[in-house]
Design an enzyme around this catalytic site. Structure first.
Site, PDB file in Angstrom:
ATOM      1  N   ARG A 190     -11.233   1.437  -1.465  1.00 18.02           N
ATOM      2  CA  ARG A 190     -11.594   0.550  -0.355  1.00 18.02           C
ATOM      3  C   ARG A 190     -10.528  -0.505  -0.099  1.00 18.02           C
ATOM      4  O   ARG A 190     -10.257  -0.855   1.047  1.00 18.02           O
ATOM      5  CB  ARG A 190     -12.954  -0.093  -0.633  1.00 18.02           C
ATOM      6  CG  ARG A 190     -14.065   0.906  -0.409  1.00 18.02           C
ATOM      7  CD  ARG A 190     -15.451   0.437  -0.782  1.00 18.02           C
ATOM      8  NE  ARG A 190     -16.356   1.572  -0.525  1.00 18.02           N
ATOM      9  CZ  ARG A 190     -17.654   1.579  -0.784  1.00 18.02           C
ATOM     10  NH1 ARG A 190     -18.228   0.522  -1.318  1.00 18.02           N
ATOM     11  NH2 ARG A 190     -18.382   2.646  -0.498  1.00 18.02           N
ATOM     12  N   TYR A 242     -14.112   6.219   6.823  1.00 18.57           N
ATOM     13  CA  TYR A 242     -14.084   6.794   5.470  1.00 18.57           C
ATOM     14  C   TYR A 242     -14.138   5.754   4.346  1.00 18.57           C
ATOM     15  O   TYR A 242     -14.023   4.574   4.592  1.00 18.57           O
ATOM     16  CB  TYR A 242     -12.962   7.809   5.292  1.00 18.57           C
ATOM     17  CG  TYR A 242     -11.524   7.409   5.533  1.00 18.57           C
ATOM     18  CD1 TYR A 242     -11.063   6.114   5.429  1.00 18.57           C
ATOM     19  CD2 TYR A 242     -10.593   8.402   5.836  1.00 18.57           C
ATOM     20  CE1 TYR A 242      -9.739   5.818   5.618  1.00 18.57           C
ATOM     21  CE2 TYR A 242      -9.257   8.113   6.024  1.00 18.57           C
ATOM     22  CZ  TYR A 242      -8.829   6.812   5.914  1.00 18.57           C
ATOM     23  OH  TYR A 242      -7.523   6.513   6.099  1.00 18.57           O
ATOM     24  N   GLU A 243     -14.356   6.233   3.137  1.00 16.41           N
ATOM     25  CA  GLU A 243     -14.608   5.370   1.962  1.00 16.41           C
ATOM     26  C   GLU A 243     -15.806   4.456   2.197  1.00 16.41           C
ATOM     27  O   GLU A 243     -15.842   3.323   1.723  1.00 16.41           O
ATOM     28  CB  GLU A 243     -13.374   4.527   1.615  1.00 16.41           C
ATOM     29  CG  GLU A 243     -12.088   5.299   1.417  1.00 16.41           C
ATOM     30  CD  GLU A 243     -12.151   6.341   0.313  1.00 16.41           C
ATOM     31  OE1 GLU A 243     -13.116   6.344  -0.471  1.00 16.41           O
ATOM     32  OE2 GLU A 243     -11.246   7.183   0.253  1.00 16.41           O
ATOM     33  N   GLY A 244     -16.807   4.972   2.882  1.00 16.60           N
ATOM     34  CA  GLY A 244     -17.981   4.162   3.217  1.00 16.60           C
ATOM     35  C   GLY A 244     -17.791   3.540   4.578  1.00 16.60           C
ATOM     36  O   GLY A 244     -16.890   2.723   4.758  1.00 16.60           O
ATOM     37  N   GLN A 285     -20.405  -0.812   4.323  1.00 20.67           N
ATOM     38  CA  GLN A 285     -19.785  -1.960   3.655  1.00 20.67           C
ATOM     39  C   GLN A 285     -20.624  -3.217   3.878  1.00 20.67           C
ATOM     40  O   GLN A 285     -20.821  -4.025   2.980  1.00 20.67           O
ATOM     41  CB  GLN A 285     -18.366  -2.205   4.189  1.00 20.67           C
ATOM     42  CG  GLN A 285     -17.424  -1.016   4.115  1.00 20.67           C
ATOM     43  CD  GLN A 285     -17.153  -0.559   2.697  1.00 20.67           C
ATOM     44  OE1 GLN A 285     -17.096  -1.374   1.783  1.00 20.67           O
ATOM     45  NE2 GLN A 285     -17.025   0.739   2.507  1.00 20.67           N
TER      46      GLN A 285
END
Lengths: 599, 599
Positions: free
Chosen positions: B290, B435-437, B442
Site C-alpha cells: 500500500r 488495487y491493493e484494496g 482503505q
C-alpha cells in the site's frame, strides 16, 4: 460489454411533471400544437434509434478511424447509421419547417442529443454541429448562401465542420493566421492549416460544409480581424475544393470521431456575416455547441451510471453491514448493498438527474428566448441563457468525467480492463472539459462577462427565482434543505458584492476564483431544481411509490452529500477575498512556478 | 513527448530540512552510519537511473506486452533495464545485509520508488512486490524456504508475484476457491485460476516466485480458511511448475505491466506461515504494497505536473490580466501567467509536495517501527503507521488521478492527443485507486479498524502531534492558518466522539462517511506538514530565496485553496450524523437503486 437503456421515465418526469413543457411551449406560436403525446413519441423513437442503431457501434468504434490517401474511413457501421438517422428525419428536428426542418422545440433536441451521446458519443460528433451552423447561417448568412446550403444542412445530406484551431492558437483565436483573399467574383481564397477539426473529412456524407475563421487582407490583429467563411469540400460546380485532410489524431478517447488536421490551399469560400465580424457569427454557433457539449456530459455519465448500477446489483462481494433477514444465510451480498458503493452510485445519479433537469430547463429557456411572444421576456430569457450556458457546459462535463471514473470504481479491477467497456466512457468524455472553450474559460465567461459585467444583475434575477422556490409554501419534507439553499444564495450575493468592489483594485481576484463561482452558482441551480423535483415527487408519490420515492430520496441525497461542496467553495472564495491584498498570496500564484525544485 | 527530471532539491528539503532524517536514523542501530552524504548519493543515483534508463522506455511501453504460446514479451528494453537495475543493487536496498541486501532505511526506498514510478510506472510493477514479499517471508517463512528463496528475491534474480484475485473474488478474499492439497512430502498441490497477477509471467527473470492464497482440505469457509503458499515458476529440480499464464489483459493504462490470468493445475507449492492463517501472512505484504501504491501516486503526479508546468511556461495564449511592464508590447503571454492555469498547477504542486512529505515521514516511521531501540516507541510507531498507511494509499492515488487530469487540462486540446504523452499518465494511474484494496476499502479500514476500533486513541495521539505543531511558538506568518488547523482537529475529535456513540445504533453510519473521514484526517496530516515546512522555509529563506520562498508560498496556497475542502467534508459528515436516524436517509442509499428510471 456495456448496455444502454434510454432513461425514458426520467426524461418524462423532467419534461412533464417538473417543467410542464407542453403547457409552456403552447404559449409560443410555432409550438401551439406540441402536446405530450407528440413529445413522448419523439422521445421514445429517439431512444429506440440510440439504443438499437447507435449503441451497438460504440465499443467497436473505439478502435478509431483510418486515414488513407487523404480519405478518412469511419468505423464500420457509422455511415449506415448516419443514413438511417437522416432518413428518419432526425437532423433538422428543431430547424424551421420553411428550411426543411421539423419545427420542434429545442428542449426535445436536447433530449435527443443526450441519448445519442449516451449511445455513441464518437458518432454523435458528426451531426453535432448542425444546429449551431444552422443558427449561424440563418442569422448571418447571405440569401444566396442560405439558398445554396441550408436545405442540405437541415436534411443532413451534407455535414458541417468548424475550422478554428491552428497549431499555435487554441483558446486564443486572436492569434489565428489563416488568410482569405478576395477572388474578385464575390468568393475568397482561404489558405492556412487548421487542426482539431472534428469530422473535417469522413465517408458518411457526399459533401462537407467547413466554417472557417480567417483574416482578410489588412485586417486588424487579434479577434477583431477575424472573418467567417463557408468553404465546402465540393464546390457548386462539382469540383473538389482545395481543402484537404492531411492527417487524423490518435487520441485518448472519442476515437470514433475523426479529429482532422486540414490544409486549406487557396480553398474557395464565401463570407458569412460582415468582414472582421467573424467571431460574432461564430458565437451564434458556439453557444449551441456548448449546450451540445453539456448533453455529452449527461449522456456519457448516464451510460456509465447505468452500467455501474447493473454491475453493483449483480456482483456479490462481502457481507453488507445491515443485511436483511432474508439474506442472513448468504456468504456475501451484492455490492449495491454496501454504503461505499451506494455513495458512488447515488452521487452519479444526483448529478445526472439534476443535470438533466438543468439541461431541459435550459432547452426550454432557449425555446422561449427564440419564440416567446413578449420581446421583454425573450430578452430576459436570452440573459438567463447567457448565464446558464457556461454552467451547463463546464459543470456537467466535469461531473461526467468524475462520474464515469466513479462508475469505473464500482467495477473494481474489472473496470480497468478494456473489455469491460466502462473505461471507454472515462476516456471518451475527458475532452468535453476542453473543447468549445475549456471549463476554465467557461468559468471566466460566467464570472467576468455574465455576472460582474452587469453589476450582478443577471445573477440576482436568477437567484431571486431560486429564493422564490426556497421560500414557497408548503415547504414539504425538505424545509431545512430549503433554508440551507437560502443561506447559500445570500452568501453568493455577498461574495458578488465584495468582488464588484475588489475587482477595481485587484483585477486578478475574480480570475482566481472563477471556477469556484461557477460551481457555486451551478449548485444553486441544481439545488433549486432538486427542491422543485422533491416537492412534485412528494405530491405524486402514490402514483408510483418506487419512482417518485426514489426521486425524493435522491433529492435528499443531493442535499446531504453533494450540496455541502458549497461550504468548501465559499471557504476558498472568502479566503481568497480576505487575502486579496496580500503580496504573498499574489506571489503564491506566480513567482515560484519555476523549475527550481529539480535542483 | 514528455520529459522527466528527478525533483532532487525537493526530496533533499524533505529528508534533510524538514525531517532531519540522518539524525533520526542514527538513533537506530542499523542506521548508525547513515549520513547526509550517503543518503544524497543514493537519491542522486536513483534519480539518474530513473531518468536515464527507465524514462526513455515509458511512452513506448504504453503499447503493452505481447502474449504468445504461454509466454509474455514485455516492451522493448524492459528486460535490459531490469538487468541494469539488478546489477546496480537496487532491488534489495532496504533488505538486511545478512540476506544480501544493502541495509538502508525504508525512507530511501520510498524516494527510490517515487522516482521509478515517475519514470515508468509500468516497468516498476515488476520489482514492485519485492519488499512486501521479503517482509512476509522473513516474518512467516520457514528456515528452509528462506534459505532457498530469500537470496534470489533480495538480489532481484527472481521476481515475486501475488496470486489473490479470482474471477468471482476481488475485494472479498473470503470467497476464494483455489485449493491446496498436501502431497505428503511437505509440499502442496495448488489448483485454481487466479486473475490480475501483475507480472505473473514475463521475460525479465529466469524464475518467478508466486505467492498464492488457497484453501487446504477441510478449511473453514471465508477468510479464516485461507493459507498462503509459495509456488515458483521453476521448481528446485529445474522442472517447470504446473502454473501457467493463460492470457494477459488489455487495459486502460499501465500497459507495460503484464496483468496475467494464471492457471494453477496441481502446481507444487510450500506453505508460508500457519495453515489457515494465510491472510495474516499476506498482510505483512499488503501494508508495504500500500505504501508502494502511494509512491506510484506521487510519482505519476510529479511526472504529469512537471510536464504541465513546462508546457505552461512555453505555450503563449491570450494576454494575462496583470502583465508586467516588460511584456506590454507582446501579443499574448505564456499561459503560466493566467490565474486559471496557475490554480491548476499550484493545486497539483501543493498535493505532490505535501504527499512527498507525508510519504517520507511515513517511511521514517516505518524505519522507527522496525528499529527504534525502545519497544514502546516501536509499538507507538507501528500504531501510527497503521493509521497513516490507508491515507497514503487512498489520498495520494486519488489526487494523482485528479492531478494528472489537471495536467492534461493545462495542455488543452493537445493533452487529449496520445502523442503529447500526458494522457498516458491519467490512464496509467487510474488503477492505483483500485488495487491493493480499493480506496473505499482503505477508508473503511481507517475509520472502522484504525479509528473507531480503539475508541479513537490512535487518532487522538496523531492529532495531539498536529496540535502541538499548530500551537508552537513562534507561529511564523501562517499563524491564522495554524488556528484554522486547530479548529479542524477539534471538529474531528467531536465527530469521532459522535461516531463512537452513533455506531452502536446506526452501524451503517461510519460506512457512509468513511471517505470523508479519510480525507479529513489526511488534510490534517498534510496541513501539519505544510505548517512545519513553511516555518522551516521562512527560517532558511535567505539561503535560497526562490526555492524557500516558493515553498512558503505553496504552503499558503495549500491553506487558502486546498485545505477549505475540510469544510465540505465536515458539512457532509455532520449532515449525515444529524440525519442518521432518519428512515428516509436510510432509504436514499438503497431502495431507489433500481432500474426504475428506464421505464
Amino acid at each position: 460489454m456495456l448496455s444502454y437503456t434510454p432513461p425514458l421515465k426520467d426524461i418524462q418526469f423532467v419534461l412533464f411533471d417538473l417543467l410542464q413543457a407542453p403547457a409552456v411551449l403552447n404559449a409560443y406560436a410555432p409550438f401551439a400544437e406540441v402536446d405530450r403525446d407528440l413529445m413522448q413519441q419523439v422521445v421514445e423513437q429517439a431512444g429506440r434509434f440510440a439504443q438499437e442503431v447507435l449503441f451497438p457501434l460504440n465499443a467497436a468504434g473505439d478502435a478509431g478511424c483510418r486515414f488513407e490517401n487523404g480519405a478518412v474511413h469511419t468505423p464500420a457501421g457509422f455511415a449506415d447509421a448516419y443514413r438511417q438517422y437522416r432518413e428518419a428525419g432526425w437532423p433538422g428536428l428543431t430547424c424551421a419547417p420553411e428550411d426543411g426542418g421539423q419545427g420542434l422545440p429545442h428542449v426535445l433536441n436536447g433530449v435527443l442529443l443526450e441519448m445519442l451521446n449516451s449511445a455513441n458519443m464518437g458518432w454523435t460528433m458528426y451531426p453535432g454541429l448542425l444546429h449551431g451552423a444552422y443558427a449561424c447561417l440563418v442569422q448571418h448568412g447571405s440569401a444566396e448562401l442560405k439558398a445554396r446550403y441550408l436545405p442540405q444542412i437541415v436534411s443532413g445530406e451534407w455535414a458541417v465542420t468548424m475550422g478554428m484551431t491552428e497549431p499555435h492558437a487554441g483558446s486564443d483565436l486572436g492569434l489565428l493566421r489563416a488568410t482569405a483573399t478576395p477572388a474578385g467574383d464575390g468568393s475568397f481564397r482561404i489558405t492556412g492549416t487548421k487542426i482539431f477539426m472534428s469530422g473535417g473529412e469522413q465517408d458518411m456524407t457526399d459533401n462537407l460544409i467547413h466554417l472557417v475563421l480567417a483574416r482578410l487582407p489588412g485586417a486588424p490583429a487579434g479577434t477583431r480581424g477575424l472573418s467567417l467563411f463557408l468553404a465546402p469540400k465540393v464546390l457548386p460546380d462539382g469540383a473538389r475544393n482545395a481543402a484537404h485532410c492531411i492527417g487524423i489524431e490518435h487520441k485518448m478517447g472519442l476515437r470514433g470521431s475523426a479529429t482532422c488536421a486540414m490544409q486549406f490551399d487557396g480553398a474557395t469560400g464565401w463570407l458569412i456575416g460582415e468582414p472582421n465580424h467573424g467571431l460574432n457569427a461564430m458565437f451564434a454557433m458556439m453557444n449551441t455547441a456548448r449546450l451540445f457539449v453539456g448533453s455529452q456530459g449527461i449522456g456519457v455519465a448516464e451510460l456509465a451510471y447505468q452500467n455501474a448500477l447493473a454491475y453493483a446489483r449483480e456482483r456479490v462481494q462481502m457481507k453488507a453491514v445491515d443485511r436483511p433477514a432474508s439474506r442472513q444465510q448468504e456468504t456475501a451480498d451484492p455490492i449495491v448493498m454496501h454504503p461505499a458503493v451506494q455513495r458512488l452510485l447515488m452521487t452519479q445519479r444526483a448529478y445526472i438527474e439534476g443535470g438533466r433537469m438543468l439541461a431541459c430547463w435550459t432547452g426550454l429557456t432557449l425555446d422561449g428566448a427564440r419564440h416567446h411572444p413578449d420581446a421583454d421576456m425573450r430578452h430576459l430569457m436570452h440573459e438567463q441563457l447567457a448565464l446558464i450556458t457556461p454552467i451547463v457546459k463546464a459543470m456537467l462535463t466535469e461531473q461526467a468525467f468524475r462520474g464515469a471514473s466513479q462508475a469505473l470504481q464500482v467495477f473494481g479491477g474489472h473496470g480497468f480492463i478494456s473489455e469491460t467497456g466502462i473505461e471507454q466512457t472515462v476516456r471518451d468524455i475527458r475532452v468535453a472539459m476542453i473543447y468549445e472553450g475549456t471549463n476554465e474559460i467557461q468559468a471566466i465567461d460566467l464570472l467576468l462577462r455574465k455576472i460582474l459585467a452587469d453589476g450582478g444583475e443577471r445573477l440576482q434575477r436568477f437567484l431571486a427565482q431560486v429564493e422564490q422556490t426556497a421560500t414557497a409554501e408548503p415547504a414539504g419534507s425538505l424545509a431545512s434543505e430549503a433554508g440551507t439553499l437560502l443561506e447559500t444564495t445570500r452568501s453568493i450575493r455577498a461574495v458578488v458584492q465584495a468582488l464588484l468592489e475588489a475587482s477595481v483594485n485587484q483585477p486578478q481576484t475574480p480570475y482566481r476564483i472563477a471556477d469556484e463561482m461557477l460551481r457555486l452558482v451551478g449548485h444553486c441551480a441544481l439545488a433549486w431544481l432538486w427542491l422543485r423535483a422533491a416537492r412534485i415527487a412528494e405530491q405524486m408519490q402514490e402514483q408510483d411509490p418506487v419512482f417518485y420515492g426514489g426521486k425524493r430520496d435522491t433529492a435528499r441525497y443531493y442535499f446531504t452529500y453533494v450540496f455541502p461542496e458549497v461550504q468548501q467553495l465559499l471557504g476558498v472564495v472568502n479566503a481568497c477575498l480576505r487575502d486579496g491584498n496580500s503580496a504573498a498570496l499574489h506571489a503564491d500564484l506566480s513567482c515560484d512556478l519555476t523549475m527550481s525544485r529539480a535542483g
